[in-house]
Design a protein around this motif. Structure first.
Motif, PDB file in Angstrom:
ATOM      1  N   THR A 177      38.269   1.588 -84.552  1.00 19.53           N
ATOM      2  CA  THR A 177      38.386   0.323 -83.837  1.00 19.53           C
ATOM      3  C   THR A 177      37.941   0.503 -82.399  1.00 19.53           C
ATOM      4  OG1 THR A 177      40.254  -0.377 -85.225  1.00 19.53           O
ATOM      5  CG2 THR A 177      39.973  -1.500 -83.106  1.00 19.53           C
ATOM      6  N   LEU A 178      37.035  -0.363 -81.955  1.00 21.17           N
ATOM      7  CA  LEU A 178      36.574  -0.386 -80.566  1.00 21.17           C
ATOM      8  C   LEU A 178      37.456  -1.366 -79.803  1.00 21.17           C
ATOM      9  CD1 LEU A 178      32.730  -0.623 -81.298  1.00 21.17           C
ATOM     10  CD2 LEU A 178      34.059   1.451 -80.804  1.00 21.17           C
ATOM     11  N   HIS A 179      38.182  -0.890 -78.797  1.00 17.82           N
ATOM     12  CA  HIS A 179      39.150  -1.737 -78.089  1.00 17.82           C
ATOM     13  C   HIS A 179      38.530  -2.498 -76.924  1.00 17.82           C
ATOM     14  CE1 HIS A 179      42.228   0.063 -80.514  1.00 17.82           C
ATOM     15  NE2 HIS A 179      41.923   1.278 -80.103  1.00 17.82           N
ATOM     16  N   ALA A 180      37.232  -2.318 -76.723  1.00 17.28           N
ATOM     17  CA  ALA A 180      36.488  -3.014 -75.667  1.00 17.28           C
ATOM     18  C   ALA A 180      35.039  -3.068 -76.135  1.00 17.28           C
ATOM     19  CB  ALA A 180      36.611  -2.256 -74.343  1.00 17.28           C
ATOM     20  N   PRO A 181      34.189  -3.848 -75.471  1.00 17.10           N
ATOM     21  CA  PRO A 181      32.783  -3.899 -75.887  1.00 17.10           C
ATOM     22  C   PRO A 181      32.081  -2.548 -75.727  1.00 17.10           C
ATOM     23  CG  PRO A 181      33.338  -5.798 -74.518  1.00 17.10           C
ATOM     24  CD  PRO A 181      34.502  -4.852 -74.421  1.00 17.10           C
ATOM     25  N   TYR A 182      31.327  -2.179 -76.742  1.00 16.30           N
ATOM     26  CA  TYR A 182      30.473  -0.990 -76.738  1.00 16.30           C
ATOM     27  C   TYR A 182      29.046  -1.431 -77.070  1.00 16.30           C
ATOM     28  CZ  TYR A 182      34.105   2.637 -76.478  1.00 16.30           C
ATOM     29  OH  TYR A 182      35.114   3.467 -76.060  1.00 16.30           O
ATOM     30  N   ARG A 183      28.064  -0.700 -76.560  1.00 14.31           N
ATOM     31  CA  ARG A 183      26.670  -1.013 -76.851  1.00 14.31           C
ATOM     32  C   ARG A 183      26.147  -0.079 -77.932  1.00 14.31           C
ATOM     33  NH1 ARG A 183      24.518  -1.350 -72.060  1.00 14.31           N
ATOM     34  NH2 ARG A 183      24.348  -3.625 -72.088  1.00 14.31           N
ATOM     35  N   VAL A 184      25.462  -0.639 -78.906  1.00 11.72           N
ATOM     36  CA  VAL A 184      24.752   0.127 -79.932  1.00 11.72           C
ATOM     37  C   VAL A 184      23.316  -0.372 -79.925  1.00 11.72           C
ATOM     38  CG1 VAL A 184      24.657   0.836 -82.340  1.00 11.72           C
ATOM     39  CG2 VAL A 184      26.845   0.209 -81.315  1.00 11.72           C
ATOM     40  N   GLY A 185      22.414   0.461 -79.424  1.00 14.68           N
ATOM     41  CA  GLY A 185      21.039   0.002 -79.285  1.00 14.68           C
ATOM     42  C   GLY A 185      20.963  -1.159 -78.321  1.00 14.68           C
ATOM     43  N   ASP A 186      20.494  -2.315 -78.798  1.00 11.98           N
ATOM     44  CA  ASP A 186      20.351  -3.485 -77.917  1.00 11.98           C
ATOM     45  C   ASP A 186      21.420  -4.541 -78.175  1.00 11.98           C
ATOM     46  OD1 ASP A 186      19.567  -4.275 -80.402  1.00 11.98           O
ATOM     47  OD2 ASP A 186      17.604  -5.067 -79.804  1.00 11.98           O
ATOM     48  N   ARG A 187      22.512  -4.176 -78.846  1.00  7.55           N
ATOM     49  CA  ARG A 187      23.562  -5.141 -79.127  1.00  7.55           C
ATOM     50  C   ARG A 187      24.913  -4.615 -78.683  1.00  7.55           C
ATOM     51  NH1 ARG A 187      24.852  -5.035 -85.614  1.00  7.55           N
ATOM     52  NH2 ARG A 187      26.738  -6.062 -84.841  1.00  7.55           N
ATOM     53  N   GLU A 188      25.865  -5.544 -78.499  1.00  4.88           N
ATOM     54  CA  GLU A 188      27.232  -5.182 -78.159  1.00  4.88           C
ATOM     55  C   GLU A 188      28.147  -5.506 -79.341  1.00  4.88           C
ATOM     56  OE1 GLU A 188      28.683  -6.878 -74.573  1.00  4.88           O
ATOM     57  OE2 GLU A 188      26.945  -6.266 -73.373  1.00  4.88           O
ATOM     58  N   THR A 189      29.219  -4.718 -79.472  1.00 10.70           N
ATOM     59  CA  THR A 189      30.160  -4.947 -80.552  1.00 10.70           C
ATOM     60  C   THR A 189      31.536  -4.450 -80.149  1.00 10.70           C
ATOM     61  OG1 THR A 189      30.551  -4.639 -82.929  1.00 10.70           O
ATOM     62  CG2 THR A 189      29.765  -2.728 -81.706  1.00 10.70           C
ATOM     63  N   SER A 190      32.554  -4.919 -80.844  1.00 11.63           N
ATOM     64  CA  SER A 190      33.926  -4.470 -80.623  1.00 11.63           C
ATOM     65  C   SER A 190      34.708  -4.723 -81.906  1.00 11.63           C
ATOM     66  CB  SER A 190      34.565  -5.195 -79.430  1.00 11.63           C
ATOM     67  OG  SER A 190      34.602  -6.597 -79.681  1.00 11.63           O
ATOM     68  N   GLY A 191      35.994  -4.317 -81.926  1.00 11.90           N
ATOM     69  CA  GLY A 191      36.828  -4.529 -83.088  1.00 11.90           C
ATOM     70  C   GLY A 191      36.690  -3.423 -84.123  1.00 11.90           C
ATOM     71  N   ARG A 192      37.236  -3.668 -85.335  1.00 18.15           N
ATOM     72  CA  ARG A 192      37.240  -2.617 -86.363  1.00 18.15           C
ATOM     73  C   ARG A 192      35.854  -2.442 -86.964  1.00 18.15           C
ATOM     74  NH1 ARG A 192      37.763  -0.852 -91.491  1.00 18.15           N
ATOM     75  NH2 ARG A 192      39.143   0.960 -91.762  1.00 18.15           N
ATOM     76  N   GLN A 193      35.492  -1.178 -87.214  1.00 19.09           N
ATOM     77  CA  GLN A 193      34.183  -0.821 -87.747  1.00 19.09           C
ATOM     78  C   GLN A 193      34.355   0.166 -88.891  1.00 19.09           C
ATOM     79  OE1 GLN A 193      31.609  -2.317 -86.017  1.00 19.09           O
ATOM     80  NE2 GLN A 193      33.035  -3.080 -84.456  1.00 19.09           N
ATOM     81  N   LEU A 194      33.343   0.223 -89.760  1.00 19.80           N
ATOM     82  CA  LEU A 194      33.314   1.206 -90.840  1.00 19.80           C
ATOM     83  C   LEU A 194      31.901   1.760 -90.941  1.00 19.80           C
ATOM     84  CD1 LEU A 194      34.820   2.581 -93.227  1.00 19.80           C
ATOM     85  CD2 LEU A 194      33.911   0.743 -94.677  1.00 19.80           C
ATOM     86  N   VAL A 195      31.788   3.085 -90.872  1.00 21.19           N
ATOM     87  CA  VAL A 195      30.503   3.772 -91.042  1.00 21.19           C
ATOM     88  C   VAL A 195      30.626   4.677 -92.256  1.00 21.19           C
ATOM     89  CG1 VAL A 195      28.859   5.406 -90.053  1.00 21.19           C
ATOM     90  CG2 VAL A 195      29.903   3.651 -88.606  1.00 21.19           C
ATOM     91  N   GLU A 196      29.659   4.592 -93.177  1.00 18.32           N
ATOM     92  CA  GLU A 196      29.696   5.366 -94.408  1.00 18.32           C
ATOM     93  C   GLU A 196      28.424   6.184 -94.574  1.00 18.32           C
ATOM     94  OE1 GLU A 196      31.770   2.833 -97.740  1.00 18.32           O
ATOM     95  OE2 GLU A 196      30.410   1.533 -96.608  1.00 18.32           O
ATOM     96  N   TRP A 197      28.553   7.317 -95.265  1.00 13.94           N
ATOM     97  CA  TRP A 197      27.365   8.068 -95.641  1.00 13.94           C
ATOM     98  C   TRP A 197      26.705   7.370 -96.820  1.00 13.94           C
ATOM     99  CZ3 TRP A 197      25.527  10.254-100.101  1.00 13.94           C
ATOM    100  CH2 TRP A 197      24.425  11.103 -99.957  1.00 13.94           C
TER     101      TRP A 197
END
Length: 448
Positions: free
Chosen positions: A31-51
């Motif tokens: 979970t991102l508790h504040a805005p984070y940048r990924v490439g050219d976009r911003e995101t926050s909140g719960r995330q899931l990354v999978e192989w």
């Protein structure tokens, strides 16, 4: 109190940044508790990354690598299912929170979550994770210096031209010699568990005294012979610290020498001699780390560590069949019934680095100290400084049970955390504590 604070200032342009491997799994939730940048976009909140398909799957798209860049200095993220105490008796999982940037990287068919942040911020967590913020200020300063030293030594080793590494496994028909070190990390500088230094981000709030100790020693570390010291440390030396080569590769380091953990460390028994080692281990000699003072122990032993109380001298008992099954499973060797455990070589702290395991079907020599500790416990024996008592020996020569009677907690090399806590309470300055445990080292400021 003796001090001998020696300091010089070789130049470094700026404070380094460190990458820390936190958790590795097929999928990672966070979970991102504040805005984070990924490439050219911003995101926050719960995330899931999978192989997936040899890469990373996030938000419906595939990536080779992902970097979540914090957009503010107080931004933080929480990682789920972080394992702490890997392979130790108190292993458990928890959600942990971190500041700084987050990188997701592929490692085989798994995903690594890697935290990137400034060294001094990393150290605030390490000191808070390793010990209580209620520790004496001098103890916290000493630990800040050795944690910084160890970290920067590992970081420099990782980027230096790689000479041929010493072989860490030697196996023959009748011997198994293995040691474990931190050189196996290739995607990041250090991991977050006791394999390197215990790092738990900002999960546990940094005590103001920890922050004060970090600031007071900013940029300071230990050096010897023109190199940053590989400043090892363990919980409790058991009365004498151990030398580096008995636990890792055969390259002695003069600042990691055997030192009696007393105010007069010049003389102690020759614990490489079996008779002397046995007498030492069966006694309770006076030393800094021979303490039951709960106030002092609470400085070094955080919540789950305080579940361990018999660290200075201890005993573990096994029935013969129980021990035989355990050793066969841990070493994947069929010894038959265990007949005896015979110390062959001890280091200068009395820790065994070569042990002969005698079975009805096979006899083998096993080393070094951590391999021995792993072979004789579901997790780890507290240390390899032990003697063995056999009980109920029958006409066939087989004992009914074994008592393993031991001393100390950990490998015993470098600073003894409990001993250093006692020194801090007795009024020793942080420089005196450091020069006690690292003889011949100098305290150096590497950056402002």
């Amino acid at each position: 109190m003796r001090s001998g604070h020696r300091e010089s200032s070789p130049a470094m342009a700026s404070e380094p940044r460190v990458t820390v491997g936190i958790v590795c799994a097929r999928s990672i939730g966070f979970t991102l508790h504040a805005p984070y940048r990924v490439g050219d976009r911003e995101t926050s909140g719960r995330q899931l990354v999978e192989w997936a398909d040899s890469g990373l799957l996030w938000d419906g798209r595939h990536y080779d690598e992902l970097r979540f860049t914090a957009l503010s200095g107080d931004a933080s993220f929480s990682l789920e299912d972080v394992t702490i105490g890997v392979n130790f008796h108190w292993e458990r999982q928890e959600t942990q929170t971190f500041s700084g940037h987050l990188r997701l990287m592929v490692d085989g068919e798994r995903v690594w979550a890697v935290n990137e942040l400034p060294v001094e911020e990393y150290l605030k967590s390490v000191i808070s994770s390793e010990m209580s913020g209620n520790s004496s200020l001098e103890l916290l300063k000493a630990h800040a210096v050795i944690s910084r030293s160890w970290l920067l030594a590992q970081m420099r080793r990782r980027v230096a031209p790689q000479a041929e590494k010493p072989q860490s496994l030697v196996r023959t028909a009748d011997s198994l010699i293995r040691w474990y070190d931190q050189d196996d990390h290739t995607l990041f500088d250090v991991c977050a568990d006791d394999h390197c230094q215990r790092y738990q981000g900002i999960t546990r709030e940094t005590n103001p005294r920890v922050a004060e100790a970090i600031a007071a020693t900013r940029g300071r570390l230990l050096m010897a012979d023109g190199e940053i010291c590989d400043a090892r440390f363990s919980k409790c030396c058991g009365g004498v610290t151990e030398e580096y080569q008995y636990c890792w590769d055969n390259s002695p380091k003069r600042y990691l020498a055997a030192v009696a953990d007393t105010a007069t460390p010049e003389a102690f028994p020759d614990l490489t001699v079996e008779r002397s080692a046995e007498k030492w281990i069966r006694s309770h000699p006076e030393s800094f780390c021979n303490t039951h003072d709960r106030h002092i122990l609470s400085q070094v032993l955080n919540g789950y560590d305080q579940e361990t109380t018999d660290f200075y001298r201890w005993k573990v008992s096994y029935g013969r069949q129980e021990l035989s099954r355990l050793v066969a499973r841990k070493l994947d060797i069929d010894f038959g019934e265990i007949v005896d455990l015979v110390p062959l070589r001890r280091g200068r702290s009395g820790r065994i680095y070569l042990l002969k395991i005698v079975g009805t079907r096979k006899t083998m020599t096993v080393g070094k100290e951590l391999e021995i500790r792993r072979a004789l416990s579901e997790s780890h024996l507290y240390s390899s400084a032990f003697v063995v008592d056999r009980h109920g020996i029958g006409p066939d020569g087989l004992p009914a049970s074994f008592d393993i009677v031991g001393a100390g907690w950990g490998h015993g090399v470098g600073l003894c955390q409990i001993g250093a806590a006692v020194m801090g309470e007795k009024g020793y300055g942080y420089d005196a504590i450091l020069l006690h445990y690292y003889p011949g080292a100098d305290i150096v400021r590497l950056y402002e």
